[in-house]
Scaffold this motif. Structure first.
Motif, PDB file in Angstrom:
ATOM      1  N   CYS A   9       0.830  -1.211   0.000  1.00  0.00           N
ATOM      2  CA  CYS A   9       0.000   0.000   0.000  1.00  0.00           C
ATOM      3  C   CYS A   9       0.861   1.256   0.000  1.00  0.00           C
ATOM      4  O   CYS A   9       0.584   2.209  -0.729  1.00  0.00           O
ATOM      5  N   GLY A  10       1.902   1.271   0.833  1.00  0.00           N
ATOM      6  CA  GLY A  10       2.778   2.438   0.910  1.00  0.00           C
ATOM      7  C   GLY A  10       3.421   2.760  -0.417  1.00  0.00           C
ATOM      8  O   GLY A  10       3.453   3.918  -0.847  1.00  0.00           O
ATOM      9  N   VAL A  13       0.695   4.069  -2.777  1.00  0.00           N
ATOM     10  CA  VAL A  13       0.284   5.411  -2.354  1.00  0.00           C
ATOM     11  C   VAL A  13       1.340   6.440  -2.741  1.00  0.00           C
ATOM     12  O   VAL A  13       1.012   7.532  -3.212  1.00  0.00           O
ATOM     13  N   LEU A  14       2.607   6.100  -2.566  1.00  0.00           N
ATOM     14  CA  LEU A  14       3.682   7.032  -2.921  1.00  0.00           C
ATOM     15  C   LEU A  14       3.749   7.248  -4.434  1.00  0.00           C
ATOM     16  O   LEU A  14       3.908   8.386  -4.889  1.00  0.00           O
ATOM     17  N   GLY A  17       0.936   9.390  -5.300  1.00  0.00           N
ATOM     18  CA  GLY A  17       1.161  10.736  -4.774  1.00  0.00           C
ATOM     19  C   GLY A  17       2.061  11.561  -5.676  1.00  0.00           C
ATOM     20  O   GLY A  17       1.814  12.748  -5.892  1.00  0.00           O
ATOM     21  N   GLN A  47      -0.627  12.901   1.298  1.00  0.00           N
ATOM     22  CA  GLN A  47      -0.569  11.548   0.749  1.00  0.00           C
ATOM     23  C   GLN A  47       0.866  11.030   0.764  1.00  0.00           C
ATOM     24  O   GLN A  47       1.116   9.890   1.154  1.00  0.00           O
ATOM     25  N   LEU A  48       1.811  11.862   0.357  1.00  0.00           N
ATOM     26  CA  LEU A  48       3.210  11.438   0.335  1.00  0.00           C
ATOM     27  C   LEU A  48       3.738  11.188   1.742  1.00  0.00           C
ATOM     28  O   LEU A  48       4.435  10.186   1.983  1.00  0.00           O
ATOM     29  N   HIS A  50       2.060  10.302   4.411  1.00  0.00           N
ATOM     30  CA  HIS A  50       1.472   9.114   5.023  1.00  0.00           C
ATOM     31  C   HIS A  50       1.747   7.841   4.232  1.00  0.00           C
ATOM     32  O   HIS A  50       1.706   6.747   4.794  1.00  0.00           O
ATOM     33  N   GLY A  51       2.080   7.968   2.962  1.00  0.00           N
ATOM     34  CA  GLY A  51       2.589   6.812   2.227  1.00  0.00           C
ATOM     35  C   GLY A  51       3.919   6.363   2.816  1.00  0.00           C
ATOM     36  O   GLY A  51       4.156   5.169   3.027  1.00  0.00           O
ATOM     37  N   LEU A  54       3.287   4.616   6.065  1.00  0.00           N
ATOM     38  CA  LEU A  54       2.933   3.204   5.934  1.00  0.00           C
ATOM     39  C   LEU A  54       4.186   2.336   5.841  1.00  0.00           C
ATOM     40  O   LEU A  54       4.256   1.265   6.460  1.00  0.00           O
ATOM     41  N   LEU A  77      -3.819   4.302   6.646  1.00  0.00           N
ATOM     42  CA  LEU A  77      -4.319   4.111   5.289  1.00  0.00           C
ATOM     43  C   LEU A  77      -5.722   4.707   5.138  1.00  0.00           C
ATOM     44  O   LEU A  77      -5.997   5.434   4.177  1.00  0.00           O
TER      45      LEU A  77
END
Length: 123
Positions: A9-10, A13-14, A17, A47-48, A50-51, A54, A77
């Motif tokens: 997920c990380g 997400v990155l 982002g 987003q970046l 919290h990516g 994660l 997440l």
């Protein structure tokens, strides 16, 4: 949430982002008002962060209490989806009412960091 799932997920997400940031800088510039462009930047920024968060939770998982660590990842997440997602949707649709749920995402992100601290304390 398992460390492997958090890494997956990380990373996604990155990647998204970075794409969102680039789209905001280049694709949206002529399509939305400057204040909405700033909203988009805020969404991509969080987003970046919290990516990467994660990935941090996944990397620290062996040193944390398992249950709170899993909760920290899940809250993070969920928080970034609600926070950034509501801001992206608001910019793309013009539905300012979506901004009303953004603080819920922010609260979830705060809770994720507090839960991560709890996971460290409980180990």
């Amino acid at each position: 949430m398992t460390p492997r799932f958090l890494i997956l997920c990380g990373a996604l997400v990155l990647a998204l982002g970075v794409a969102a940031g680039a789209f905001g800088a280049h694709g949206l510039k002529r399509l939305v008002a400057p204040e909405l462009l700033e909203v988009w930047r805020t969404a991509a920024h969080y987003q970046l962060i919290h990516g990467a968060g994660l990935l941090l939770v996944a990397a620290l998982a062996p040193r944390l209490a398992p249950a709170p660590a899993a909760w920290a990842g899940g809250l993070m997440l969920a928080g970034l989806i609600v926070f950034s997602g509501s801001l992206y949707a608001m910019v793309l649709t013009g539905a300012r009412a979506l901004g009303a749920i953004t603080p819920v995402g922010g609260l979830l992100m705060i809770l994720s960091w507090l839960t991560l601290a709890w996971a460290a304390y409980m180990k």
